[in-house]
Design an enzyme around this catalytic site. Sequence first.
Site: not given
Length: 491
Positions: A94, A96-97, A129-130, A180, A256-257
């Site tokens: 998911g 995460g950052r 830490d995201g 992005r 996931d990429n």
Amino acid sequence: MTANQSTNPTGWRFDNSYARLPNLFFTQQSTNPVSEPALVKCNEPFAESLGLNTQSLKSDEGVASLSGNAIPEGAAPLAQAYAGHQFGHFNILGDGRALLLGEQITPEGKRYDIQLKGSGRTPYSRGGDGRAALGPMLREYIISEAMHALGIPTTRSLAVLTTGDPVYRETELQGAILVRVAASHLRVGTFQYARAMGTIDDLRALADYTLERHYPEVQAQENRYLGLLQEVINRQAALIAQWQLVGFIHGVMNTDNMAISGETIDYGPCAFMDAYDPSTVFSSIDAQGRYAYGNQPKIGVWNLARFAETLLQLLHEDEDKAVELAEAELSRYYDLHHQHWLAGMRAKLGMINEEPEDEALIERLLELMKVDGADFTNTFLALTYGEPVEAALADSAEYKEWHQVWQARLSREEAGSEASSRLMRASNPVVIPRNHRVEEAIQAAVNDGDYSVMDRLLSVLATPFVRSEEHAAYAGLPTRTDLPYRTFCGT
């Protein structure tokens, strides 16, 4: 998908169609404020194409919206859920950052995700830490914009901001956020998540949404989900061929990429190859060479097989028939990819007609380049402009023989030598984001706050097929060292 018609001084015109999917696929949350946001890079021409007012975007209010300190009108921030095979191992993942602010509707009616990368913790952060460091965000900005200029489908970079807050990796680093822009952030991993965590209705909702957003022409087909698989295979086969033709190494081709839209996404440990060698790896975390340059085509079909697995329940009610349909489509991949690659290599060598011996001629050149460690980009550039190739290659009797055969091949071109020359000039970039130049730009910005080095590099990379004194300066190779160049994922 109807757009929110409201506007504001910056020009945000958000719609949030992804948020209308089942709640399984995301978590809505507020943004995470930072202490001292500062805009250090703004892609003004791109911003204008999105319908944004650049002066407003650079104002205090605009910077607040880009940094997460304020939520622009119409945005509905959320973190997307997805899964993925990372170096072959399946994980629930998911954002995460990152947070998706929403989807900007351009003046032409196109839809683009606006995402804040490095924006802080989410429910999917898994202990991280995201946040993001400045260096990797600048790298993604440079490489993604260079890929766009090369004509390769890619996510793009709207802005980079420093946050005023440190991040800690091996040492203390400057925090940053990349804004992005993507056709969408739907991934193979999104479908893997639906299959692993959701119901058949969730999976169907995701597939229907994807068709409406990216492949509306397929919706009328008798088996629209088979059409979805076909189109994703088509785009990935073409995309990875384009990577190979410019020596681009993604570095972390996890499922996931891989974007369902066919765009290049997630520029972590990516780099461009100098000396031609299919085994080239730059990523510090790819110890086994899984994602080496020469492996990218077969990793592409491996990832697509994982995508096909997620669709089996939709392809046919009979599982055996579904598998048969999926395997038939996947079997097309290598031929498709090879066709794109061969056409691209013919263009790089000025071959307009097609002759049976072309592939052997191409492969022979690549063999000689590998043996002599010839630079991938500059070898084709020298051939384009009739200049000497690197000394080691030029002195080879085998190369001289190859060159004579190639010249004889070009003499048979019906369109003539000038047409061949034009094709080569349009197919062989003068400049790519050379690794040492990218590092030079990043280090000047991170260590000295000097963005002029990056600005000059971006200016040259924006017109990669132009030949000038300035471009020639950026075509030079780095000083040879005994240490291999290594890139890092930045998380």
